[in-house]
Motif scaffolding. Structure first.
Motif, PDB file in Angstrom:
ATOM      1  N   GLY A   1       0.820  -1.216   0.000  1.00  0.00           N
ATOM      2  CA  GLY A   1       0.000   0.000   0.000  1.00  0.00           C
ATOM      3  C   GLY A   1       0.848   1.257   0.000  1.00  0.00           C
ATOM      4  N   THR A   2       1.945   1.240   0.752  1.00  0.00           N
ATOM      5  CA  THR A   2       2.819   2.408   0.782  1.00  0.00           C
ATOM      6  C   THR A   2       3.399   2.678  -0.596  1.00  0.00           C
ATOM      7  N   LEU A   3       3.864   1.613  -1.254  1.00  0.00           N
ATOM      8  CA  LEU A   3       4.450   1.787  -2.590  1.00  0.00           C
ATOM      9  C   LEU A   3       3.408   2.333  -3.571  1.00  0.00           C
ATOM     10  N   LEU A   4       2.205   1.758  -3.523  1.00  0.00           N
ATOM     11  CA  LEU A   4       1.149   2.232  -4.429  1.00  0.00           C
ATOM     12  C   LEU A   4       0.817   3.692  -4.129  1.00  0.00           C
ATOM     13  N   GLY A   5       0.651   3.984  -2.834  1.00  0.00           N
ATOM     14  CA  GLY A   5       0.264   5.339  -2.440  1.00  0.00           C
ATOM     15  C   GLY A   5       1.305   6.363  -2.849  1.00  0.00           C
ATOM     16  N   LEU A   6       2.581   6.050  -2.625  1.00  0.00           N
ATOM     17  CA  LEU A   6       3.639   6.991  -3.000  1.00  0.00           C
ATOM     18  C   LEU A   6       3.688   7.172  -4.509  1.00  0.00           C
ATOM     19  N   SER A   7       3.477   6.085  -5.254  1.00  0.00           N
ATOM     20  CA  SER A   7       3.492   6.200  -6.721  1.00  0.00           C
ATOM     21  C   SER A   7       2.408   7.151  -7.200  1.00  0.00           C
ATOM     22  N   VAL A   8       1.233   7.057  -6.563  1.00  0.00           N
ATOM     23  CA  VAL A   8       0.128   7.911  -6.997  1.00  0.00           C
ATOM     24  C   VAL A   8       0.318   9.340  -6.486  1.00  0.00           C
ATOM     25  N   ALA A   9       0.593   9.475  -5.165  1.00  0.00           N
ATOM     26  CA  ALA A   9       0.594  10.802  -4.562  1.00  0.00           C
ATOM     27  C   ALA A   9       1.868  11.585  -4.883  1.00  0.00           C
ATOM     28  N   ARG A  10       3.016  10.924  -4.846  1.00  0.00           N
ATOM     29  CA  ARG A  10       4.278  11.659  -5.029  1.00  0.00           C
ATOM     30  C   ARG A  10       4.713  11.706  -6.489  1.00  0.00           C
ATOM     31  N   ILE A  11       4.720  10.520  -7.153  1.00  0.00           N
ATOM     32  CA  ILE A  11       5.184  10.511  -8.543  1.00  0.00           C
ATOM     33  C   ILE A  11       4.085  11.004  -9.470  1.00  0.00           C
ATOM     34  N   GLY A  12       2.841  10.754  -9.080  1.00  0.00           N
ATOM     35  CA  GLY A  12       1.742  11.239  -9.904  1.00  0.00           C
ATOM     36  C   GLY A  12       1.303  10.269 -10.979  1.00  0.00           C
ATOM     37  N   ILE A  13       1.581   8.983 -10.794  1.00  0.00           N
ATOM     38  CA  ILE A  13       1.111   7.994 -11.758  1.00  0.00           C
ATOM     39  C   ILE A  13      -0.391   7.784 -11.539  1.00  0.00           C
ATOM     40  N   PRO A  14      -1.193   7.759 -12.591  1.00  0.00           N
ATOM     41  CA  PRO A  14      -2.624   7.499 -12.390  1.00  0.00           C
ATOM     42  C   PRO A  14      -2.812   6.149 -11.679  1.00  0.00           C
ATOM     43  N   SER A  15      -3.707   6.120 -10.693  1.00  0.00           N
ATOM     44  CA  SER A  15      -3.849   4.908  -9.888  1.00  0.00           C
ATOM     45  C   SER A  15      -4.300   3.737 -10.751  1.00  0.00           C
ATOM     46  N   PHE A  16      -5.085   4.031 -11.783  1.00  0.00           N
ATOM     47  CA  PHE A  16      -5.546   2.977 -12.671  1.00  0.00           C
ATOM     48  C   PHE A  16      -4.363   2.205 -13.263  1.00  0.00           C
ATOM     49  N   ILE A  17      -3.320   2.951 -13.660  1.00  0.00           N
ATOM     50  CA  ILE A  17      -2.169   2.330 -14.309  1.00  0.00           C
ATOM     51  C   ILE A  17      -1.247   1.644 -13.302  1.00  0.00           C
ATOM     52  N   ILE A  18      -0.907   2.346 -12.234  1.00  0.00           N
ATOM     53  CA  ILE A  18       0.080   1.768 -11.307  1.00  0.00           C
ATOM     54  C   ILE A  18      -0.494   0.527 -10.622  1.00  0.00           C
ATOM     55  N   THR A  19      -1.809   0.543 -10.340  1.00  0.00           N
ATOM     56  CA  THR A  19      -2.367  -0.632  -9.670  1.00  0.00           C
ATOM     57  C   THR A  19      -2.606  -1.764 -10.672  1.00  0.00           C
ATOM     58  N   LEU A  20      -2.767  -1.396 -11.948  1.00  0.00           N
ATOM     59  CA  LEU A  20      -2.837  -2.438 -12.980  1.00  0.00           C
ATOM     60  C   LEU A  20      -1.472  -3.118 -13.101  1.00  0.00           C
ATOM     61  N   ALA A  21      -0.418  -2.277 -13.046  1.00  0.00           N
ATOM     62  CA  ALA A  21       0.934  -2.834 -13.068  1.00  0.00           C
ATOM     63  C   ALA A  21       1.155  -3.736 -11.861  1.00  0.00           C
ATOM     64  N   ALA A  22       0.691  -3.277 -10.691  1.00  0.00           N
ATOM     65  CA  ALA A  22       0.854  -4.076  -9.481  1.00  0.00           C
ATOM     66  C   ALA A  22       0.032  -5.361  -9.569  1.00  0.00           C
ATOM     67  N   PHE A  23      -1.136  -5.275 -10.190  1.00  0.00           N
ATOM     68  CA  PHE A  23      -1.993  -6.444 -10.405  1.00  0.00           C
ATOM     69  C   PHE A  23      -1.197  -7.549 -11.095  1.00  0.00           C
ATOM     70  N   LEU A  24      -0.515  -7.147 -12.172  1.00  0.00           N
ATOM     71  CA  LEU A  24       0.257  -8.125 -12.943  1.00  0.00           C
ATOM     72  C   LEU A  24       1.474  -8.612 -12.150  1.00  0.00           C
ATOM     73  N   ALA A  25       2.197  -7.648 -11.578  1.00  0.00           N
ATOM     74  CA  ALA A  25       3.433  -7.990 -10.875  1.00  0.00           C
ATOM     75  C   ALA A  25       3.150  -8.877  -9.666  1.00  0.00           C
ATOM     76  N   LEU A  26       2.093  -8.553  -8.909  1.00  0.00           N
ATOM     77  CA  LEU A  26       1.801  -9.329  -7.701  1.00  0.00           C
ATOM     78  C   LEU A  26       1.344 -10.740  -8.059  1.00  0.00           C
ATOM     79  N   GLN A  27       0.626 -10.842  -9.179  1.00  0.00           N
ATOM     80  CA  GLN A  27       0.239 -12.169  -9.650  1.00  0.00           C
ATOM     81  C   GLN A  27       1.498 -13.006  -9.872  1.00  0.00           C
TER      82      GLN A  27
END
Ligand SMILES: Nc1ncnc2c1ncn2[C@@H]1O[C@H](COP(=O)(O)OP(=O)(O)O)[C@@H](O)[C@H]1O
Ligand SMILES: [Mg+2]
Lengths: 424, 279
Positions: free
Chosen positions: A138-164
């Motif tokens: 959650g921290t990694l996702l949150g920082l990616s969205v809030a600090r880097i500014g990656i749209p949550s749709f994309i970064i969590t889609l990436a995490a979806f694949l990576a975590l799988q």
């Protein structure tokens, strides 16, 4: 405060200070009807859908659907989706999405299983490791969205694949780690002793009654607007009937084998109740919760009010992933094992569906924990009831997808309507 | 410090004084010497053409940018405000043109956003509600049905009222309003102007940015005119006419024909610049 020292215009006593006209029961009902018409429907559609579904399945399968056994099943089946949905409410409230929550639960379940089996850790350390995994994701996702500014749709889609992939690597293709720890297994497979169930149920109702009555009296004595007393009592009665009724049913023997008896509320139910109470408290009673709604309503205004918007966003992703970790533990407990598809298939979409069906908006700023509980119940009832009627998974997915689409349309339309009638 | 006493007929000390404020955005000289005096109990209008630098000046005072050069005196003391929260702590509140309210929160929550009252870790809803009602009542706001309604359901004037009430909820001494009536109809403009007047009558210093001469002459005690990033003059409303102010706005100076009203100019850019000695 310079303005408050000035006496208010005596000729025109304020309608706001002190002399509030308290609404009657009828007026409150009317206000509520007006609110619903104005597009603020809350959980109403979901509650109606739940009633219709329950009555429908009961009519079609009277001997099975409302049996104690099946009701216990409903809770155990719905636990995982509902738990993830409660976390998703936080992310949806700030107008973001977490598509990786399902596989986050899988990864945390895998961590739990590996810690229990490979490392021989006691259950509480393994449970803790699973939760920490959730917090880190959650921290990694949150920082990616809030600090880097990656749209949550994309970064969590990436995490979806990576975590799988991570789950697959941890468990191995075609692998399966079985769990033998009795405490972890008990969560989804053992029950609260009936007497304790009654005690907890009565305590919960008493606590709710006491807090709502005390707060009612406190507000009334300060001259603030309060709900009519009858409505407060009605809410207490409804809650008491639902909680004590369910405990009553679940405390009956539901064993199919006449030699053993299975009674009591599944342990996972009070677990979810505690999580829901804590999260609900955070959302409605703390400044942090208020800031979550504010970020979802107007992030720029929130920033100008001196609130750390990025911090709030990051925290919401952390809460979401941590709830997914709890769900991963519940899922591992139910299956008594973890396989590479844990948290996959329909888990995430069911969870998003649960939150949205319950009345949480996909546009941010609107949602409650109870939405996840009610929506989770709707999803569990559809899944369970259609299973009892012998429908295939294919049909269940189509129906659930359609229900989600309807819920999303209700959300979009009520939002438009709320704009038109000037409600948030 | 020399106090320009001639600008102070009521004998009250200024809450805020800006002397020779400058602000550059790269090559753009947005402010090239601005002066402002804002007194407790008075509405000071800040007028000027589009792009004259009004919003920039407000943001410098509020600590969003900070001046590059010049002096800011708050209650007679030289201060450097480099952060909005410092301005808030000193008692400076700004109501921005785009209001900054959350539609999905009710009036009470908007008024206390970021500065909630708490009992332990829990929000003290009753205290906030009572306090909000008290402030709205003290502002003689009676147009709001319930302070527990979402601000989305409010009219433009009511939203402006909530934003202003939010600003005076704290121990504010100076309230700055950036074009509060720009988006409002006639009746609501009147409501907000009356509210602005009441703020000053309650003892606050109010700086009102406006385009509208009717508004300015209705509520302002003093008018500060910006012209191309410079203060053309700060005049007392009762000693000046609309045509004089409009001439200051459009040309930056008074025509010789109006020389008769020259003494009415209570303070000009040059006066203030001469009066200030860098600390
Ligand atoms: N952040 C900025 N960067 C560069 N130039 C700016 C910035 N803000 C304002 N300006 C310039 O400063 C001048 C004054 O603008 P502003 O203060 O918004 O005027 P007003 O509010 O009086 O209409 C304008 O020429 C504007 O383009
Ligand atoms: Mg401007």
């Amino acid at each position: 405060m310079s303005t408050s020292t000035r006496p208010a215009d005596p000729a025109a006593p304020s309608l706001l200070a002190g002399t509030v006209e308290q609404p009657t029961f009828g007026e409150s009902v009317n206000n509520w009807v007006r609110k619903v018409r104005g597009g603020d429907m809350g959980s109403l559609p979901a509650i109606l859908a739940l009633l219709v579904l329950v009555l429908g399945f009961f009519a079609l399968k009277p001997e099975k659907f409302l049996s104690a056994l099946n009701i216990a099943n409903l809770f155990q089946q719905g636990a995982v989706v509902t738990t993830i949905a409660m976390g998703l409410v936080f992310v949806l409230l700030i107008g973001e999405i977490d598509l990786s929550a399902g596989f986050t639960s899988g990864a945390c379940g895998a961590v739990l299983a590996l810690a229990l089996t490979k490392l021989d850790w006691p259950w509480y350390l393994a449970f803790g490791a699973a939760l920490v995994t959730g917090v880190v994701i959650g921290t990694l996702l949150g920082l990616s969205v809030a600090r880097i500014g990656i749209p949550s749709f994309i970064i969590t889609l990436a995490a979806f694949l990576a975590l799988q992939g991570v789950v697959l690597l941890m468990i191995g293709t075609g692998g399966n780690i079985s769990i033998n720890d009795s405490v972890i297994i008990a969560i989804q497979n053992k029950n609260v002793p009936p007497v304790l169930g009654w005690v907890l149920g009565v305590l919960a109702v008493a606590a709710y009654a006491a807090t709502s009555l005390l707060s009612w009296r406190g507000r009334r004595s300060r001259g603030l607007l309060t709900a009519p007393f009858g409505l407060v009592i009605l809410k207490i009665v409804v809650l008491a009937v639902v909680i004590l009724g369910l405990i009553g049913v679940l405390n009956q023997n539901r064993s199919l084998n006449s030699n053993v008896s299975i009674t009591g509320v599944p342990i996972v139910v009070p677990c979810i109740a505690v999580l829901a109470l804590v999260l609900g408290y955070v959302l409605t009673k703390t400044a942090f919760g208020r800031h979550i709604y504010a970020v979802g309503g107007n992030a720029e205004a929130t920033r100008r009010a001196g609130i750390n918007v990025k911090g709030v966003q990051t925290a919401c992703f952390m809460i979401c992933s941590t709830m997914a970790a709890f769900a991963g533990v519940f899922a591992a407990s139910r299956a008594t094992s973890v396989d590479p598809n844990a948290g996959g298939s329909n888990v995430l979409l069911y969870a998003v569906g649960a939150a949205v069906i319950g009345g949480t908006s996909l546009f941010g700023g609107k949602g409650r924990i109870i939405d996840a509980l009610i929506g989770g119940a709707v999803i569990a009832v559809i899944d369970n009831g259609m299973g009892l009627l012998g429908y295939s998974s294919g049909i269940k997915y189509v129906v659930t997808g359609a229900v989600l689409a309807i819920a999303a349309s209700v959300d979009a339309i009520s939002r438009r309507r709320a704009r038109a009638t000037g409600r948030g | 410090m020399t106090e320009p006493a001639q600008a102070n007929p009521q004998g009250r000390p200024p809450i805020l004084e800006v002397r020779g404020g400058r602000k550059n955005f790269g090559a753009v000289h947005a402010l090239r010497g601005v002066d402002l005096v804002a007194r407790a109990g008075e509405v000071t209008a800040l007028v000027g053409d589009n792009g004259a630098g009004k919003s920039t000046m407000i943001k410098c005072i509020a600590g969003i940018y900070g001046f590059d050069a010049g002096d800011v005196l708050f209650e007679g003391q030289p201060v450097h405000i480099s952060d909005p929260s410092e301005a808030n702590d000193m008692g400076i509140e700004v109501v921005y043109q785009d209001l900054a309210l959350c539609d999905n929160l009710d009036i009470v929550h908007n008024m206390f956003l970021g500065r909630e009252l708490k009992k332990g870790i829990q929000l003290d809803e009753a205290a906030m509600e009572a306090r909000a009602a008290e402030v709205l009542a003290s502002l003689s706001v009676r147009t709001v049905r319930s302070i527990r309604q979402h601000v989305a359901s409010l009219s433009g004037g009511q939203r402006q009222t909530v934003a202003i009430a939010r600003a005076v909820l704290w121990n504010s001494k100076l309230v700055i309003l950036d074009e509060p009536t720009a988006a409002l109809g006639v009746a609501q403009t009147e409501q907000v102007l009356q509210l602005v007047r009441r703020l000053a009558d309650a003892g606050l210093a109010v700086v009102l940015v406006s385009h509208n001469m009717n508004d300015v002459f209705e509520v302002a005690d003093s008018i500060n005119v910006l012209y191309l990033g410079q203060t053309a003059a700060q005049v007392r409303t009762k000693d000046s006419s609309r045509s004089e102010v409009i001439e200051l706005i459009t040309s930056g100076s008074m025509s010789p024909v109006g020389a008769g009203s020259g003494p009415a100019l209570s303070k000009t850019t040059t006066d203030s610049a001469n009066g200030s000695t860098p600390a």
